[in-house]
Design an enzyme around this catalytic site. Structure first.
Site, PDB file in Angstrom:
ATOM      1  N   LYS A 153      31.679  24.469  43.223  1.00 25.12           N
ATOM      2  CA  LYS A 153      32.532  24.081  42.130  1.00 25.12           C
ATOM      3  C   LYS A 153      33.969  23.843  42.601  1.00 25.12           C
ATOM      4  CE  LYS A 153      30.001  27.257  39.091  1.00 25.12           C
ATOM      5  NZ  LYS A 153      30.175  28.489  38.255  1.00 25.12           N
ATOM      6  N   ASP A 158      37.509  25.988  56.515  1.00 22.91           N
ATOM      7  CA  ASP A 158      37.861  27.275  57.120  1.00 22.91           C
ATOM      8  C   ASP A 158      37.019  27.482  58.379  1.00 22.91           C
ATOM      9  OD1 ASP A 158      38.510  29.861  57.727  1.00 22.91           O
ATOM     10  OD2 ASP A 158      37.895  30.714  55.817  1.00 22.91           O
ATOM     11  N   ASP A 189      37.808  29.737  43.875  1.00 24.36           N
ATOM     12  CA  ASP A 189      37.633  30.993  43.150  1.00 24.36           C
ATOM     13  C   ASP A 189      37.578  32.210  44.055  1.00 24.36           C
ATOM     14  OD1 ASP A 189      34.282  31.997  42.922  1.00 24.36           O
ATOM     15  OD2 ASP A 189      34.943  30.349  44.190  1.00 24.36           O
TER      16      ASP A 189
END
Length: 223
Positions: free
Chosen positions: A76, A144, A199
């Site tokens: 998301k 990352d 998130d």
């Protein structure tokens, strides 16, 4: 095979990004009361997110020109970044600069629990899309470890994609150097960034800026 017009250097090698070198005081930003006590700092403001999204949209349009392509949005977390890019791509194509359009598919990717990579990549959805003979642009939120984006690139290349490019909201200082990233909005320090779609256990996606949680925030929302 990539188009002959593609630059030999990617955005990282060209340093075509805005580097974030300091964290800002959250008191200077409109953060909802629900989250305010959990925010340590702000990395990227809403205004800067808007500005870079417009610039990335123009870079994408100038790269593909009138060649058809498909955008794959990783859910998301990358949805907010994509929707800003989408807004500006539509304006570019509506202006008539290029005879092209925006087509997208969504693919949900899960690889984190709390602040740790789960060690495996789970794809949910996207089964009906085949990359065969298509030019594909993956929209990512943060690069990352690089595990997710490497897996996606391999997936679409194995399906026979004509080309696979990557656009990301941000890369970290420690990102792998062996991944070609064609469009980069920001380079950020090695911190766990949240907000603007990203998130922490499904919280803080709805922040309008990119932030860093404080220790109370990590404790309050951990699973």
């Amino acid at each position: 095979m990539e188009s002959a017009s593609t630059d030999s250097l990617d955005a990282v090698q060209r340093k075509d990004y805005v580097e974030i070198s300091k964290e800002m005081d959250p008191a200077d930003f409109p953060i909802s009361p629900f989250y305010r006590k959990y925010i340590k700092s702000v990395l990227i403001s809403e205004a800067d997110l808007e500005k870079r999204s417009a610039e990335i949209a123009m870079q994408i349009a100038d790269t593909y020109k009138e060649r058809p392509y498909y955008i794959i949005v990783t859910l998301k977390a990358a949805a907010e970044f994509y929707m800003m890019i989408y807004k500006y791509l539509k304006k570019i194509y509506e202006s008539g600069k290029y005879n092209n359009c925006v087509r997208h598919e969504y693919l949900r990717v899960k690889s984190y629990e709390n602040t740790k990579s789960a060690g495996s990549i789970t794809f949910i959805g996207g089964e009906s899309f085949s990359a065969k003979d298509k030019e594909v642009l993956i929209i990512e939120d943060m690069i990352d470890t690089g595990r997710t984006i490497k897996t996606m690139i391999e997936k679409y290349k194995s399906e026979g994609a004509k080309s696979v490019k990557v656009a990301t909201l941000a890369i970290k200082e420690s990102h792998p150097k062996d991944i070609r990233v064609d469009f980069v909005a920001f380079k950020v320090p090695n911190v766990f960034a949240i907000g603007f779609g990203m998130d922490y256990n499904e919280y803080v996606r709805d922040l309008s800026c990119v932030c860093v949680l404080n220790s109370d925030g990590f404790e309050a929302f951990k699973v």
